[in-house]
Design a protein around this motif. Structure first.
Motif, PDB file in Angstrom:
ATOM      1  N   ASN A 138      14.353  52.650  -1.519  1.00  0.00           N
ATOM      2  CA  ASN A 138      15.162  52.813  -0.657  1.00  0.00           C
ATOM      3  C   ASN A 138      14.958  53.910   0.308  1.00  0.00           C
ATOM      4  O   ASN A 138      15.951  54.735   0.394  1.00  0.00           O
ATOM      5  CB  ASN A 138      16.907  52.638  -1.066  1.00  0.00           C
ATOM      6  N   VAL A 189       9.522  45.484   3.241  1.00  0.00           N
ATOM      7  CA  VAL A 189      10.342  46.045   2.149  1.00  0.00           C
ATOM      8  C   VAL A 189      10.157  45.289   0.892  1.00  0.00           C
ATOM      9  O   VAL A 189      10.632  43.878   0.893  1.00  0.00           O
ATOM     10  CB  VAL A 189      11.576  46.221   2.539  1.00  0.00           C
ATOM     11  N   ARG A 191      18.962  44.022  -0.418  1.00  0.00           N
ATOM     12  CA  ARG A 191      18.934  44.332   0.842  1.00  0.00           C
ATOM     13  C   ARG A 191      19.424  45.432   1.376  1.00  0.00           C
ATOM     14  O   ARG A 191      20.856  45.733   1.605  1.00  0.00           O
ATOM     15  CB  ARG A 191      19.350  43.066   1.764  1.00  0.00           C
ATOM     16  N   ALA A 212      15.799  47.812   3.915  1.00  0.00           N
ATOM     17  CA  ALA A 212      15.268  46.661   4.365  1.00  0.00           C
ATOM     18  C   ALA A 212      15.991  46.156   5.810  1.00  0.00           C
ATOM     19  O   ALA A 212      15.204  45.270   6.565  1.00  0.00           O
ATOM     20  CB  ALA A 212      15.931  45.611   3.332  1.00  0.00           C
ATOM     21  N   HIS A 246      11.550  41.595   4.633  1.00  0.00           N
ATOM     22  CA  HIS A 246      12.325  41.892   3.289  1.00  0.00           C
ATOM     23  C   HIS A 246      11.635  40.802   2.130  1.00  0.00           C
ATOM     24  O   HIS A 246      12.317  39.636   2.328  1.00  0.00           O
ATOM     25  CB  HIS A 246      13.703  41.883   3.420  1.00  0.00           C
TER      26      HIS A 246
END
Length: 891
Positions: free
Chosen positions: A171, A196, A201, A205, A211
């Motif tokens: 992240n 990502v 999420r 993302a 994603h």
């Protein structure tokens, strides 16, 4: 008369592995101001929200300022004599493996070096491990299997020069925001694609082009599928593979067996086959590709295999060591890399040497003149605390870390600390771990100590002091050396400062090193005090002959016996401890945007607490319906190892049958809300890194009958409540309280907190039904000192006005005194709401007003009120606010 200008000190941030440069100065009023160093090549003047608030973390509240023995203040001589005697006696009676050190990526390289030297070189045991075991041990193991040495080949410029960036288990927007903003700036210029890979999420993302919300633990399958696709698509760099690598055929066989088709990969990973195909085709078609990975990859029982599955894809395409290409591990701590350099892990020797090599052991032994050197790997973190619990480790020294909270199966770790014969803790502040210390030693903190750190791109930078040592605090290197001298090893620990330690560290890196080891900083083996003071950031290697390099492996040469990199054949394994009917939810954990580790620093900064002020358990809407949960409900979360409680947040970020609980919450800030007690101690068989990203849990709604809020100047540790949490605010603290007792019983329990103010003016009110209670204490100056509000669940008034009174400490007007027990200001006052942009203290209501005024993009919001214009980690949340406003307008 004009005040003289105060010089800024060039230093380095103590938070994540980005290693941002900081300019700090002490202002005439004694406060500390910080700004980003525009000349530092990691951040070029930018700082994230945590970095910008560093000046607010240097106060002495909660600091350990004197040695303690058995909880009572003692002299340094008495404390050090006791530590040395107990360690010496324990080794003499039970052998060197009966003692251990557990250290930290918060230590500077010089601190790390002497601790490692003492334990491995002179005590004669390798029982020194580090909290970096929880961070990047799988990367270390994967690098060594593929490259022959623990090498991150790339540099941050590769983020800006790539055409495709794959962020796997990272992240980055929250955990490494400065390099993430460098990536987004590059995307605006060159159109970089961002993929990502993350079960959640996340804010990262939200910004990505694609994603892939994979099921937990299926990363090997995803990247094995990519390797198989590269082979099917004839994208393999045959020349590079033939001349510079070995083992591809076996690795391809394993990948093909795992991933016979894109559809099988998609099914196994819980993904849409079209998304998987898009990712594979994008990677195959884009030469300048970089895969950035972090804890979502590392923190797994199969973390090392995940690392090698990623590296295999880059080796197969020859995309390594060149601009915009490579597999890039970003570390979580400021000096995780420095700890790797000095052998801070139990299975390493200093200077990237290994216990697997008799020659390496003899080399270090000769250099240190340490015939009693350890000759085998020691206990890794999980096993180390097990050994402390069952009596094999009888004396344990913990430096700069909080394992009572951060370790998996933390309840068992606490039991081990309680059972261990002798526990020493060196730290700057009181934590859940210091409670178990037989001897507590006051260490120097950021801004007070001097040394070096190495960031994720191998860049060594200086941390410099700009504050005096408070109380009796001492630097960690000095504490270790003082103990070593008392143990009889003074000849090897006669350092007069960190520069002398750094010189020896540099000399060892080049000792008997004819290029076999890429870690070589021999150029600094003769560094003078003046040169050390003026040290400018540099990426290693920097050898004695002055040769240096930023990127590594671009020439296709690797530090292995034959100079070739090695493909490691890996297979997707079953997820450890799969969910079942009794525990149907997979719990993940990780960082919040504005918090750091167990919040010992950041938890005391109001603006850093304001975005996420209490522990929240994120679940998917589908699961909320299934388990009859709603936003704000209190839920109990149980795993095979422990129990936690947190309030529920229904989130679109979560896949069904998954949940997320932040890692930060300790007993200093909440009651039983930590992720550590829930996490499994199962660890990677190669790296010893425990699985922190998945544990099966059961989630049950707690029947809360009442809730309360205590707004006070006092620092308390509440007891007797089903759940509480603490948030620091200007002027004091907010305590969120709740219980399953009837409201009248909750009122009786809560009123105990007002006892301290019985000598002062106390206003109280209880309604006729005994369901609502209000109280406020007014100090001698007529200002509000404390307020307590208790109501049935869901009926508490807003506390914004009361919090503002606490911070102002201004005598109350007559109207304010009249309104105090209602909790509502007699004069309407606008609230900025929950803080979204911590850099500039911008609240959700201010952003909403800007949207209503016509701002339609994150950029326009930034131009209007500055939100999102610094570190950018709030941009995804700002975009959500804008989108929600558009939906409401369309209804």
């Amino acid at each position: 008369m004009q005040e003289p200008a105060v010089a800024e000190v060039r230093t380095t941030c103590p938070y994540c592995g980005v290693g941002c440069g900081v300019l700090a100065r002490v202002t005439p009023d004694g406060s500390v101001s910080v700004r980003g160093d525009p000349e530092h090549p990691a951040n070029f003047g930018k700082l994230c929200s945590k970095g910008m608030a560093l000046g607010e973390t240097t106060g002495l509240e909660g600091r350990v300022l004197a040695p303690e023995i058995g909880g009572r203040e003692a002299s340094w001589d008495d404390a050090l004599d006791l530590v040395a005697r107990r360690f010496t006696d324990t080794v003499g009676r039970y052998g060197p493996d009966s003692v251990a050190f557990y250290v930290s990526g918060q230590l500077l390289t010089e601190d790390y070096y002497v601790a490692n030297k003492l334990m491995k070189g002179f005590i004669g045991s390798a029982n020194i491990d580090t909290n970096s075991r929880l961070c990047m041990a799988s990367s270390v193991a994967g690098h060594r299997r593929a490259f022959g040495e623990d090498i991150v080949p790339g540099i941050y410029e590769d983020f800006e020069q790539a055409d495709l960036v794959v962020l796997a288990g990272s992240n980055t927007a929250w955990c490494h925001p400065i390099i993430y903003q460098r990536l987004l700036a590059a995307r605006r210029k060159r159109g970089t694609k961002i993929v990502v890979v993350d079960p959640r999420r996340t804010a990262t993302a939200e910004e990505g082009d694609l994603h892939l919300a994979i099921d937990p633990g299926t990363d090997v399958l995803l990247f094995n599928g990519l390797l198989a696709h590269l082979a099917r698509s004839n994208v393999i760099d045959e020349s590079f593979v033939a001349g510079r690598t070995s083992g591809l055929a076996i690795a391809l066989d394993a990948a093909a067996a795992d991933a016979p088709s894109i559809e099988s990969v998609a099914e196994g990973c819980g993904l849409n086959s079209g998304d998987v195909r898009l990712f594979y085709e994008l990677f195959a078609a884009t030469e300048r590709s970089i895969t950035v990975y972090s804890q979502g990859v590392n923190q797994s029982v199969h973390g090392t295999d995940k690392v090698n599955a990623i590296i295999n894809c880059h080796l197969a395409t020859g995309r390594i060591g060149r601009p915009g290409m490579g597999a890039f591990s970003v570390t979580g701590q400021p000096n995780a890399m420095g700890g790797r350099e000095v052998g801070g892990l139990a299975n390493q020797l200093a200077a990237h040497m290994s216990f697997e090599s008799t020659q390496d052991i003899e080399t270090v032994s000769r250099f240190w003149n340490a015939p009693n050197i350890a000759r085998k790997a020691g206990l890794k973190a999980v096993d180390l605390f097990r050994a402390a619990g069952d009596g094999r480790v009888k004396a344990l020294w913990i430096m700069g870390t909080n394992p009572a909270v951060s370790m998996p199966d933390a309840g068992r770790v606490r039991a081990a600390l309680k059972a261990c014969d002798f526990v020493v803790v060196s730290d700057i502040i009181r934590t859940d771990t210091t409670r178990f210390a037989d001897v507590l030693l006051p260490a120097a903190g950021w801004g007070e100590k001097s040394g070096t750190v190495t960031n994720s791109e191998r860049r060594i930078s200086r941390q410099r002091p700009f504050l005096p040592l408070p109380g009796a605090a001492r630097p960690d290197w000095k504490i270790v050396c003082d103990v070593a001298r008392r143990m009889g090893y003074g000849h090897a620990f006669s350092f007069d400062g960190p520069a002398a330690i750094f010189r020896e560290h540099a000399a060892l890196s080049t000792y008997e090193n004819a290029g076999e080891r890429l870690f070589d900083i021999g150029a600094f083996a003769g560094v003078t005090e003046a040169e050390y003071d003026g040290f400018t950031p540099v990426c290693w290697p920097v050898s004695r002959d002055g040769a240096s390099a930023d990127r590594l492996f671009g020439d296709g040469c690797f530090p292995t016996a034959d100079g070739r990199a090695f493909f490691v054949a890996v297979r997707q394994q079953s997820v450890a401890q799969a969910v079942d009917a009794t525990r149907p939810i997979s719990l993940n954990t990780g960082r919040l945007r504005d918090q750091w580790h167990t919040m010992t620093r950041t938890g005391r900064v109001p603006r850093l607490m304001s975005n996420a002020p209490e522990p929240l358990l994120e679940i998917a809407a589908e699961d909320a319906i299934r388990y009859e949960l709603a936003d704000g409900d209190l839920a109990s979360v149980s795993s095979p190892y422990g129990l936690a409680r947190a309030k529920v947040k229904v989130s679109s970020s979560q896949k069904p049958s998954s949940a997320f609980l932040p890692m930060h919450w300790s007993g200093q800030f909440a009651a039983n809300a930590g992720a550590g007690p829930l996490a499994t101690p199962l660890a990677d068989a190669v790296s010893g890194q425990p699985e922190l990203k998945h544990v099966p849990v059961k989630i049950v709604r707690e029947e809360v009958a009442w809730q309360g809020v205590l707004i006070t100047r006092r620092y308390l540790r509440p007891t007797g409540f089903v759940h509480w949490s603490r948030q620091t605010v200007s002027g004091g603290w907010i305590y969120e309280l709740c219980g399953t007792e009837t409201p009248d019983q909750g009122i009786l329990l809560s009123r105990q907190f007002m006892e301290a103010y019985r000598r002062e003016e106390l206003l109280e009110y209880t309604d006729r039904r005994g369901l609502n209670y209000r109280a406020a204490a007014i100090d001698d100056d007529g200002a509000m000192a404390e307020a307590l509000l208790v109501s049935p669940q869901g009926q508490l008034p807003s506390r914004d006005w009361l919090v503002s009174l606490l911070g102002s400490r201004v005598p109350l007007s007559g109207a304010e005194r009249m309104a105090l027990l209602s909790g509502r200001s007699p004069v309407p006052t606008p609230s900025i709401g929950r803080i979204v942009c911590s850099c500039f203290n911008i609240g959700v209501n201010q952003i909403a007003v800007s949207v209503a005024a016509g701002c339609r993009s994150v950029g326009e919001i930034g131009e209007h009120i500055r939100a999102g214009t610094n570190c950018g980690s709030c941009r995804a949340e700002i975009r959500k606010i804008i989108d929600e406003a558009r939906l409401q307008a369309a209804e």
